[in-house]
Scaffold this motif. Structure first.
Motif, PDB file in Angstrom:
ATOM      1  N   ARG A  15      14.297 -29.254 -29.326  1.00 57.65           N
ATOM      2  CA  ARG A  15      13.523 -29.458 -30.846  1.00 57.65           C
ATOM      3  C   ARG A  15      13.992 -30.303 -31.548  1.00 57.65           C
ATOM      4  NH1 ARG A  15      14.294 -28.379 -35.361  1.00 57.65           N
ATOM      5  NH2 ARG A  15      16.421 -28.274 -35.276  1.00 57.65           N
ATOM      6  N   ILE A  16      15.351 -30.790 -31.684  1.00 54.55           N
ATOM      7  CA  ILE A  16      15.392 -31.992 -32.678  1.00 54.55           C
ATOM      8  C   ILE A  16      14.818 -33.216 -31.922  1.00 54.55           C
ATOM      9  CG2 ILE A  16      17.552 -33.558 -33.331  1.00 54.55           C
ATOM     10  CD1 ILE A  16      19.389 -30.997 -32.823  1.00 54.55           C
ATOM     11  N   CYS A  17      14.836 -33.530 -30.479  1.00 49.15           N
ATOM     12  CA  CYS A  17      14.510 -34.669 -29.948  1.00 49.15           C
ATOM     13  C   CYS A  17      13.076 -34.891 -30.178  1.00 49.15           C
ATOM     14  CB  CYS A  17      14.776 -34.757 -28.368  1.00 49.15           C
ATOM     15  SG  CYS A  17      14.233 -36.247 -27.747  1.00 49.15           S
ATOM     16  N   ALA A  18      12.415 -33.475 -30.421  1.00 55.15           N
ATOM     17  CA  ALA A  18      10.715 -33.685 -30.396  1.00 55.15           C
ATOM     18  C   ALA A  18      10.412 -34.178 -31.862  1.00 55.15           C
ATOM     19  CB  ALA A  18      10.407 -32.386 -30.096  1.00 55.15           C
ATOM     20  N   GLU A  19      11.338 -33.508 -32.789  1.00 56.05           N
ATOM     21  CA  GLU A  19      11.060 -33.875 -34.157  1.00 56.05           C
ATOM     22  C   GLU A  19      11.402 -35.628 -34.380  1.00 56.05           C
ATOM     23  OE1 GLU A  19      13.227 -30.957 -36.849  1.00 56.05           O
ATOM     24  OE2 GLU A  19      14.020 -32.970 -37.686  1.00 56.05           O
ATOM     25  N   VAL A  20      12.435 -36.017 -34.082  1.00 61.96           N
ATOM     26  CA  VAL A  20      12.973 -37.331 -34.020  1.00 61.96           C
ATOM     27  C   VAL A  20      11.749 -38.565 -33.396  1.00 61.96           C
ATOM     28  CG1 VAL A  20      14.658 -39.056 -33.270  1.00 61.96           C
ATOM     29  CG2 VAL A  20      15.317 -36.752 -34.170  1.00 61.96           C
ATOM     30  N   CYS A  21      11.325 -38.108 -32.092  1.00 60.01           N
ATOM     31  CA  CYS A  21      10.214 -38.636 -31.262  1.00 60.01           C
ATOM     32  C   CYS A  21       8.861 -38.773 -32.220  1.00 60.01           C
ATOM     33  CB  CYS A  21       9.868 -38.233 -30.102  1.00 60.01           C
ATOM     34  SG  CYS A  21      11.030 -38.185 -28.690  1.00 60.01           S
ATOM     35  N   ARG A  22       8.778 -37.690 -33.143  1.00 62.51           N
ATOM     36  CA  ARG A  22       7.456 -37.596 -33.886  1.00 62.51           C
ATOM     37  C   ARG A  22       7.652 -38.374 -35.118  1.00 62.51           C
ATOM     38  NH1 ARG A  22       3.077 -35.770 -31.342  1.00 62.51           N
ATOM     39  NH2 ARG A  22       3.448 -33.858 -30.494  1.00 62.51           N
ATOM     40  N   THR A  23       8.966 -38.554 -35.552  1.00 64.49           N
ATOM     41  CA  THR A  23       9.169 -39.642 -36.848  1.00 64.49           C
ATOM     42  C   THR A  23       9.054 -40.929 -36.235  1.00 64.49           C
ATOM     43  OG1 THR A  23      10.722 -37.885 -37.758  1.00 64.49           O
ATOM     44  CG2 THR A  23      11.189 -40.206 -38.483  1.00 64.49           C
ATOM     45  N   CYS A  24       9.636 -41.177 -35.101  1.00 66.73           N
ATOM     46  CA  CYS A  24       9.560 -42.776 -34.295  1.00 66.73           C
ATOM     47  C   CYS A  24       8.191 -43.011 -34.246  1.00 66.73           C
ATOM     48  CB  CYS A  24      10.376 -42.531 -33.154  1.00 66.73           C
ATOM     49  SG  CYS A  24      10.539 -44.490 -32.796  1.00 66.73           S
ATOM     50  N   GLU A  25       7.310 -42.063 -33.680  1.00 63.79           N
ATOM     51  CA  GLU A  25       5.665 -42.470 -33.311  1.00 63.79           C
ATOM     52  C   GLU A  25       5.100 -42.888 -34.830  1.00 63.79           C
ATOM     53  OE1 GLU A  25       3.816 -38.958 -31.975  1.00 63.79           O
ATOM     54  OE2 GLU A  25       1.677 -39.937 -32.092  1.00 63.79           O
ATOM     55  N   ARG A  26       5.347 -41.903 -35.764  1.00 64.43           N
ATOM     56  CA  ARG A  26       4.715 -42.196 -37.024  1.00 64.43           C
ATOM     57  C   ARG A  26       5.353 -43.529 -37.592  1.00 64.43           C
ATOM     58  NH1 ARG A  26       5.264 -36.900 -38.155  1.00 64.43           N
ATOM     59  NH2 ARG A  26       7.185 -37.099 -38.976  1.00 64.43           N
ATOM     60  N   ALA A  27       6.550 -43.825 -37.418  1.00 63.93           N
ATOM     61  CA  ALA A  27       6.969 -45.161 -38.231  1.00 63.93           C
ATOM     62  C   ALA A  27       6.444 -46.151 -37.489  1.00 63.93           C
ATOM     63  CB  ALA A  27       8.667 -45.141 -37.961  1.00 63.93           C
ATOM     64  N   CYS A  28       6.236 -46.402 -36.004  1.00 66.78           N
ATOM     65  CA  CYS A  28       5.666 -47.338 -35.373  1.00 66.78           C
ATOM     66  C   CYS A  28       4.100 -47.502 -35.694  1.00 66.78           C
ATOM     67  CB  CYS A  28       5.695 -47.209 -33.859  1.00 66.78           C
ATOM     68  SG  CYS A  28       7.501 -47.134 -33.297  1.00 66.78           S
ATOM     69  N   GLN A  29       3.549 -46.369 -35.971  1.00 67.61           N
ATOM     70  CA  GLN A  29       2.078 -46.482 -36.339  1.00 67.61           C
ATOM     71  C   GLN A  29       1.962 -47.310 -37.861  1.00 67.61           C
ATOM     72  OE1 GLN A  29       1.200 -42.221 -35.791  1.00 67.61           O
ATOM     73  NE2 GLN A  29      -0.173 -42.650 -33.988  1.00 67.61           N
ATOM     74  N   GLN A  30       3.002 -46.664 -38.541  1.00 66.95           N
ATOM     75  CA  GLN A  30       2.692 -47.358 -40.100  1.00 66.95           C
ATOM     76  C   GLN A  30       2.906 -48.808 -39.942  1.00 66.95           C
ATOM     77  OE1 GLN A  30       5.250 -44.528 -42.012  1.00 66.95           O
ATOM     78  NE2 GLN A  30       3.432 -43.000 -42.191  1.00 66.95           N
ATOM     79  N   LEU A  31       4.063 -49.211 -39.135  1.00 67.05           N
ATOM     80  CA  LEU A  31       4.195 -50.605 -39.148  1.00 67.05           C
ATOM     81  C   LEU A  31       3.094 -51.525 -38.465  1.00 67.05           C
ATOM     82  CD1 LEU A  31       6.348 -52.732 -39.607  1.00 67.05           C
ATOM     83  CD2 LEU A  31       7.313 -52.515 -37.233  1.00 67.05           C
ATOM     84  N   LEU A  32       2.359 -50.724 -37.397  1.00 67.78           N
ATOM     85  CA  LEU A  32       1.461 -51.271 -36.677  1.00 67.78           C
ATOM     86  C   LEU A  32       0.118 -51.462 -37.630  1.00 67.78           C
ATOM     87  CD1 LEU A  32       0.673 -51.990 -33.679  1.00 67.78           C
ATOM     88  CD2 LEU A  32      -0.197 -49.606 -33.189  1.00 67.78           C
ATOM     89  N   ALA A  33       0.097 -50.612 -38.612  1.00 69.87           N
ATOM     90  CA  ALA A  33      -1.068 -50.525 -39.424  1.00 69.87           C
ATOM     91  C   ALA A  33      -0.793 -51.663 -40.740  1.00 69.87           C
ATOM     92  CB  ALA A  33      -1.309 -49.186 -40.211  1.00 69.87           C
ATOM     93  N   ALA A  34       0.587 -52.061 -40.731  1.00 71.33           N
ATOM     94  CA  ALA A  34       0.905 -52.927 -41.958  1.00 71.33           C
ATOM     95  C   ALA A  34       0.437 -54.249 -41.752  1.00 71.33           C
ATOM     96  CB  ALA A  34       2.344 -52.563 -42.174  1.00 71.33           C
TER      97      ALA A  34
END
Lengths: 131, 131, 131, 131
Positions: C112-131
């Motif tokens: 459960r924790i790992c799924a949450e941390v992966c989602r956070t990382c996925e979003r953070a990478c997408q935001q850097l990619l968009a920047a």
């Protein structure tokens, strides 16, 4: 691999090669790949419970060998204490992984090969440490 | 980071946490990132020649800390000799890197921070080794 | 971690910090550690067969996040194509690992924790990619 | 290296080997080692400023190749999206590093070799991606 060619073209080594170093680097990369493969093959066996220790040691040994191979590859401004420290850690990991894999060698060919590759890497690190 | 939560949900640790272990893992990942950043910042300085030793040590220390953090993270079927071996290598690398970065601390803020983070990691590894 | 301090002392960034970059680096190191822990916790469960896919994805995701965190940390002479390429690979790995861990979240707190941390990382990478 | 032997003893591959896969794994480990050596040799050159981009790309390419080699090595419960994502990142990194090293090939033998090894790895990844 191109280990020897890269060493002989390094600006600080003036065309020298070093057989003991080349063999150690090669053994480390080989062992990193083989241990990664062995952990994965053990995980994929229909009964992986007796292989838990083997999987864990192979994962650790793969990581340590990869780092040792990379550090031994670098030849600019080497710190001898750090080099010795990681070689010693690599020797311990290879020995432990070879022993554990050896226990499963008669059942699993991947463990037999991995034990052999770990022993080769252990010896190559010891020879570099002694040099 | 989620180190403590992951440890307390590990099937073999039965809800136990271990402050010394958590601190060591955290220090290793912090030091891996900081040393990677310091090697890169030193490389980007207009005069990087006096920083060659610092770049090299930071690269090695980053690699060793990353592997140590990963091995300390794993809690299934731990081999204590391997754990000790990599902790000892990590202590040597952190000490050497802290000393070298310390020499440049008054000129480069990134070296000052890196020396501090390496010292913290060295201590955290020593405390886990003693535990 | 000392990500922001290291970025603001980088010789080529002139004191600038970049919130999106800092968050991405932090998320990558967090996810590398958490996925390493989740693979190991899954392996240690009494019935690990239904978790094979989860173990494998967590190992791959841990490796990719660690490399992405390291590459994003470096700020000297960045190649934007390489940065984009590894961010995209990281997004794919985090998404796949989050989905698989999500399937086991109700049975295993580490998933459960790992799924949450992966989602956070996925979003953070997408935001850097968009920047 | 023992790539082919490890693949043919994997429990889920039933003795099959796969030439394209073997070549890709071998090329990735070779490229990881060669790029680590090239970054270090460039750093040790008396004038390393014109080589900054080459050092940086070689560090990134080494990291990405090592991870790609490890992920391609694993054969249990492979996620094809993750495999494709990291192969694509590896192709981008190898191409960029080969181009940059190629610019210095006439001055530095280590760059000439590294460019060649990167091209070989780029092709091997493309062939695995197409398979």
């Amino acid at each position: 691999m191109h280990i020897q060619q890269m060493i002989s073209s390094h600006p600080r080594l003036l065309g020298q090669t070093n057989e003991t170093l080349v063999r150690c680097i090669e053994a480390c990369y080989d062992c990193a790949q083989t241990c990664t493969a062995c952990a994965d093959a053990c995980l994929g066996e229909s009964h992986n419970k007796p292989l838990l220790q083997c999987i864990r040691l192979s994962l650790d040994c793969a990581d340590i060998c990869a780092v040792t191979g990379g550090i031994a590859t670098r030849r600019t401004a080497t710190n001898e204490d750090v080099m010795r420290g990681i070689l010693e850690a690599c020797i311990v990991a290879c020995r432990a992984c070879a022993e554990e894999c050896g226990l499963h060698a008669s059942h699993h060919e991947h463990c037999r090969i991995c034990a052999e590759v770990c022993r080769t890497c252990e010896r190559a690190c010891q020879q570099l440490l002694a040099a």
